[in-house]
Design an enzyme around this catalytic site. Structure first.
Site, PDB file in Angstrom:
ATOM      1  N   GLN A  62      -0.116  -1.010   1.273  1.00 46.40           N
ATOM      2  CA  GLN A  62      -0.253  -0.014   2.342  1.00 46.40           C
ATOM      3  C   GLN A  62      -1.679   0.506   2.370  1.00 46.40           C
ATOM      4  O   GLN A  62      -2.048   1.263   3.255  1.00 46.40           O
ATOM      5  CB  GLN A  62       0.682   1.165   2.070  1.00 46.40           C
ATOM      6  CG  GLN A  62       2.133   0.774   2.006  1.00 46.40           C
ATOM      7  CD  GLN A  62       2.976   1.939   1.504  1.00 46.40           C
ATOM      8  OE1 GLN A  62       3.260   2.881   2.227  1.00 46.40           O
ATOM      9  NE2 GLN A  62       3.364   1.887   0.258  1.00 46.40           N
ATOM     10  N   ASP A  98      -8.130   0.010   1.432  1.00 43.59           N
ATOM     11  CA  ASP A  98      -9.392   0.040   0.692  1.00 43.59           C
ATOM     12  C   ASP A  98      -9.931  -1.331   0.281  1.00 43.59           C
ATOM     13  O   ASP A  98     -11.041  -1.437  -0.238  1.00 43.59           O
ATOM     14  CB  ASP A  98      -9.261   0.956  -0.543  1.00 43.59           C
ATOM     15  CG  ASP A  98      -8.076   0.570  -1.450  1.00 43.59           C
ATOM     16  OD1 ASP A  98      -7.759  -0.634  -1.550  1.00 43.59           O
ATOM     17  OD2 ASP A  98      -7.480   1.484  -2.059  1.00 43.59           O
ATOM     18  N   HIS A 151      -1.353  -1.942   6.643  1.00 45.40           N
ATOM     19  CA  HIS A 151      -1.975  -0.927   7.499  1.00 45.40           C
ATOM     20  C   HIS A 151      -3.412  -1.277   7.866  1.00 45.40           C
ATOM     21  O   HIS A 151      -4.200  -0.392   8.192  1.00 45.40           O
ATOM     22  CB  HIS A 151      -1.919   0.443   6.817  1.00 45.40           C
ATOM     23  CG  HIS A 151      -0.522   0.987   6.691  1.00 45.40           C
ATOM     24  ND1 HIS A 151      -0.122   1.843   5.705  1.00 45.40           N
ATOM     25  CD2 HIS A 151       0.580   0.774   7.450  1.00 45.40           C
ATOM     26  CE1 HIS A 151       1.170   2.148   5.853  1.00 45.40           C
ATOM     27  NE2 HIS A 151       1.618   1.498   6.903  1.00 45.40           N
ATOM     28  N   CYS A 176     -15.213  -2.025  24.045  1.00 39.33           N
ATOM     29  CA  CYS A 176     -15.436  -3.475  24.162  1.00 39.33           C
ATOM     30  C   CYS A 176     -14.762  -4.256  23.029  1.00 39.33           C
ATOM     31  O   CYS A 176     -14.740  -5.474  23.056  1.00 39.33           O
ATOM     32  CB  CYS A 176     -16.936  -3.786  24.214  1.00 39.33           C
ATOM     33  SG  CYS A 176     -17.784  -3.562  22.645  1.00 39.33           S
ATOM     34  N   ASN A 182       4.949   4.698 -11.361  1.00 38.70           N
ATOM     35  CA  ASN A 182       4.490   5.919 -10.700  1.00 38.70           C
ATOM     36  C   ASN A 182       4.618   7.060 -11.716  1.00 38.70           C
ATOM     37  O   ASN A 182       5.592   7.102 -12.455  1.00 38.70           O
ATOM     38  CB  ASN A 182       5.397   6.195  -9.478  1.00 38.70           C
ATOM     39  CG  ASN A 182       4.780   7.168  -8.484  1.00 38.70           C
ATOM     40  OD1 ASN A 182       4.253   8.204  -8.852  1.00 38.70           O
ATOM     41  ND2 ASN A 182       4.862   6.816  -7.207  1.00 38.70           N
ATOM     42  N   GLU A 238       5.347   9.983 -11.033  1.00 41.33           N
ATOM     43  CA  GLU A 238       6.412  10.888 -10.567  1.00 41.33           C
ATOM     44  C   GLU A 238       7.553  10.072  -9.956  1.00 41.33           C
ATOM     45  O   GLU A 238       7.304   9.016  -9.367  1.00 41.33           O
ATOM     46  CB  GLU A 238       5.871  11.820  -9.464  1.00 41.33           C
ATOM     47  CG  GLU A 238       4.819  12.800  -9.936  1.00 41.33           C
ATOM     48  CD  GLU A 238       4.169  13.549  -8.779  1.00 41.33           C
ATOM     49  OE1 GLU A 238       4.828  13.739  -7.734  1.00 41.33           O
ATOM     50  OE2 GLU A 238       2.987  13.922  -8.919  1.00 41.33           O
TER      51      GLU A 238
HETATM   52  P1  NAD Z   1       1.046   8.555  -0.923  1.00 41.53           P
HETATM   53  O1  NAD Z   1      -0.298   9.223  -0.872  1.00 41.53           O
HETATM   54  O2  NAD Z   1       2.106   9.035  -0.015  1.00 41.53           O
HETATM   55  O3  NAD Z   1       1.631   8.661  -2.401  1.00 41.53           O
HETATM   56  C1  NAD Z   1       0.866   8.356  -3.531  1.00 41.53           C
HETATM   57  C2  NAD Z   1       1.802   8.060  -4.672  1.00 41.53           C
HETATM   58  O4  NAD Z   1       1.026   7.601  -5.778  1.00 41.53           O
HETATM   59  C3  NAD Z   1       2.601   9.284  -5.165  1.00 41.53           C
HETATM   60  O5  NAD Z   1       3.947   8.910  -5.293  1.00 41.53           O
HETATM   61  C4  NAD Z   1       1.979   9.595  -6.536  1.00 41.53           C
HETATM   62  O6  NAD Z   1       2.926  10.114  -7.457  1.00 41.53           O
HETATM   63  C5  NAD Z   1       1.491   8.222  -6.969  1.00 41.53           C
HETATM   64  N1  NAD Z   1       0.378   8.215  -7.935  1.00 41.53           N
HETATM   65  C6  NAD Z   1      -0.588   9.133  -8.132  1.00 41.53           C
HETATM   66  N2  NAD Z   1      -1.430   8.739  -9.102  1.00 41.53           N
HETATM   67  C7  NAD Z   1      -0.994   7.533  -9.531  1.00 41.53           C
HETATM   68  C8  NAD Z   1      -1.440   6.608 -10.529  1.00 41.53           C
HETATM   69  N3  NAD Z   1      -2.536   6.855 -11.277  1.00 41.53           N
HETATM   70  N4  NAD Z   1      -0.737   5.465 -10.712  1.00 41.53           N
HETATM   71  C9  NAD Z   1       0.372   5.201  -9.960  1.00 41.53           C
HETATM   72  N5  NAD Z   1       0.838   6.038  -9.013  1.00 41.53           N
HETATM   73  C10 NAD Z   1       0.159   7.189  -8.795  1.00 41.53           C
HETATM   74  O7  NAD Z   1       0.748   7.039  -0.757  1.00 41.53           O
HETATM   75  P2  NAD Z   1       1.464   5.953   0.113  1.00 41.53           P
HETATM   76  O8  NAD Z   1       2.910   5.922  -0.231  1.00 41.53           O
HETATM   77  O9  NAD Z   1       0.650   4.730  -0.044  1.00 41.53           O
HETATM   78  O10 NAD Z   1       1.375   6.447   1.637  1.00 41.53           O
HETATM   79  C11 NAD Z   1       0.179   6.973   2.152  1.00 41.53           C
HETATM   80  C12 NAD Z   1      -0.407   6.236   3.369  1.00 41.53           C
HETATM   81  O11 NAD Z   1      -1.785   6.600   3.446  1.00 41.53           O
HETATM   82  C13 NAD Z   1      -0.395   4.757   3.228  1.00 41.53           C
HETATM   83  O12 NAD Z   1       0.172   4.287   4.358  1.00 41.53           O
HETATM   84  C14 NAD Z   1      -1.872   4.319   3.159  1.00 41.53           C
HETATM   85  O13 NAD Z   1      -2.165   3.460   4.234  1.00 41.53           O
HETATM   86  C15 NAD Z   1      -2.700   5.541   3.376  1.00 41.53           C
HETATM   87  N6  NAD Z   1      -3.692   5.822   2.317  1.00 41.53           N
HETATM   88  C16 NAD Z   1      -4.423   4.790   1.793  1.00 41.53           C
HETATM   89  C17 NAD Z   1      -5.331   5.026   0.769  1.00 41.53           C
HETATM   90  C18 NAD Z   1      -6.108   3.848   0.200  1.00 41.53           C
HETATM   91  O14 NAD Z   1      -6.340   2.872   0.911  1.00 41.53           O
HETATM   92  N7  NAD Z   1      -6.475   3.875  -1.083  1.00 41.53           N
HETATM   93  C19 NAD Z   1      -5.520   6.326   0.267  1.00 41.53           C
HETATM   94  C20 NAD Z   1      -4.750   7.376   0.853  1.00 41.53           C
HETATM   95  C21 NAD Z   1      -3.838   7.094   1.860  1.00 41.53           C
HETATM   96 ZN    ZN Z   2     -18.501  -1.396  22.542  1.00 42.49          ZN
END
Ligand code: NAD
Ligand code: ZN
Length: 258
Positions: free
Chosen positions: A109, A112, A127, A138, A221, A223
């Site tokens: 998801q 990065d 995503h 354009c 995770n 949590e």
């Molecule tokens: P989320 O932000 O909703 O949840 C993050 C999860 O990661 C939580 O459950 C948390 O407990 C857990 N977490 C925190 N630290 C951790 C670690 N060190 N190791 C393992 N788990 C850990 O994330 P999501 O469910 O991916 O949804 C958020 C949306 O936002 C996604 O769709 C994504 O596209 C986008 N997003 C992307 C990035 C990125 O590309 N790095 C960053 C922020 C949000």
């Molecule tokens: Zn353009």
């Protein structure tokens, strides 16, 4: 109450047993896997949620109404953080699992690009990717790292406003990513769910598809999530950057001496 003797053994050992016997493994990753690369997640500890409501700011309607605001509140900071982020031991651990034949595909998801940078061979970007910005007039693409931020929102030569080439809340998932994710989720016998709060749909439905087709779901995770104890029967509680390397070592031991 009957206690399953399996429940008494170390969860990492149990997960390694399952992985070493697995036929086809798929990982679903979320923002949490990149936290140890310095990228804040949306929810959970240290998440952006505490400062703003990402569902509102990262929504396509908010961007269309006021691109300058969304660039200033979210995209500018994301660019600064993502421009310098590097893979962490969780990303490289998944590459090792792939080399061991114990990971076929990563559905991420994240936007990065860190799985690809680490060397994962088959990454489905659910995503999209933040590495590119698209002109809303354009359609021309340019590298995010090369976009000049002196003027917000940044513009294309044609005068159109630039937007990240990734999926905002409220937008459709790219069809190919959606279809392939459903296929590999239905076809795996083990799914690793790593660092996702499992609240953003339709990504959060992939573990349900896996489970409905008979797969074991292992969650990594710090949590519990809404999946824990319902869809995932084996939670490995802790940071991905610490748990995944331990898991890889335990799988290696089993493959070396079956
Ligand atoms: P989320 O932000 O909703 O949840 C993050 C999860 O990661 C939580 O459950 C948390 O407990 C857990 N977490 C925190 N630290 C951790 C670690 N060190 N190791 C393992 N788990 C850990 O994330 P999501 O469910 O991916 O949804 C958020 C949306 O936002 C996604 O769709 C994504 O596209 C986008 N997003 C992307 C990035 C990125 O590309 N790095 C960053 C922020 C949000
Ligand atoms: Zn353009």
């Amino acid at each position: 109450m009957m206690i399953d003797p399996d429940m008494l053994s170390d969860p990492i050992d149990r997960a390694a047993d399952i992985l070493s016997k697995a036929r086809s493994v798929v990982a679903l990753t979320g923002a949490g896997i990149s936290v140890e690369s310095g990228i804040p997640p949306f929810r959970g500890k240290g998440g952006l949620w505490e400062k703003m409501d990402p569902m509102e700011v990262a929504h396509i309607d908010a961007f269309m109404q006021d691109p300058e605001r969304v660039w200033n509140l979210l995209i500018k900071d994301m660019k600064t953080v993502l421009d310098k982020a590097r893979p962490n031991p969780a990303h490289t651990g998944l590459v090792e699992l792939e080399r061991l034949g114990k990971l076929a595909t990563v559905i991420t998801q994240n936007v990065d690009g860190l799985h690809q940078l680490a060397g994962s061979g088959d990454v489905i970007e659910f995503h999209g990717n933040f590495a590119w910005q698209r002109c809303m007039e354009c359609g021309r693409l340019r590298r995010t790292a090369e976009v000049d931020l002196t003027r917000i929102p940044p513009q294309c030569d044609c005068g159109g406003i630039l937007r990240p080439d990734c999926v905002f809340f409220g937008e459709m998932i790219p069809t190919e990513a959606m279809v392939r994710s459903q296929q590999v989720s239905a076809g795996c016998d083990v799914m690793l769910v790593i660092g996702t709060s499992a609240t953003v749909q339709p990504a959060a439905s992939m573990p349900f598809i896996a489970r409905d087709n008979g797969a074991r779901v292992i969650e990594i995770n710090p949590e519990p999530s809404p999946l824990t104890g319902r869809i995932s029967n084996l939670p490995l509680l802790g940071d991905a950057g610490r748990i995944i390397p331990q898991l890889v070592e335990a799988v290696k031991e089993r493959l070396d001496s079956p």
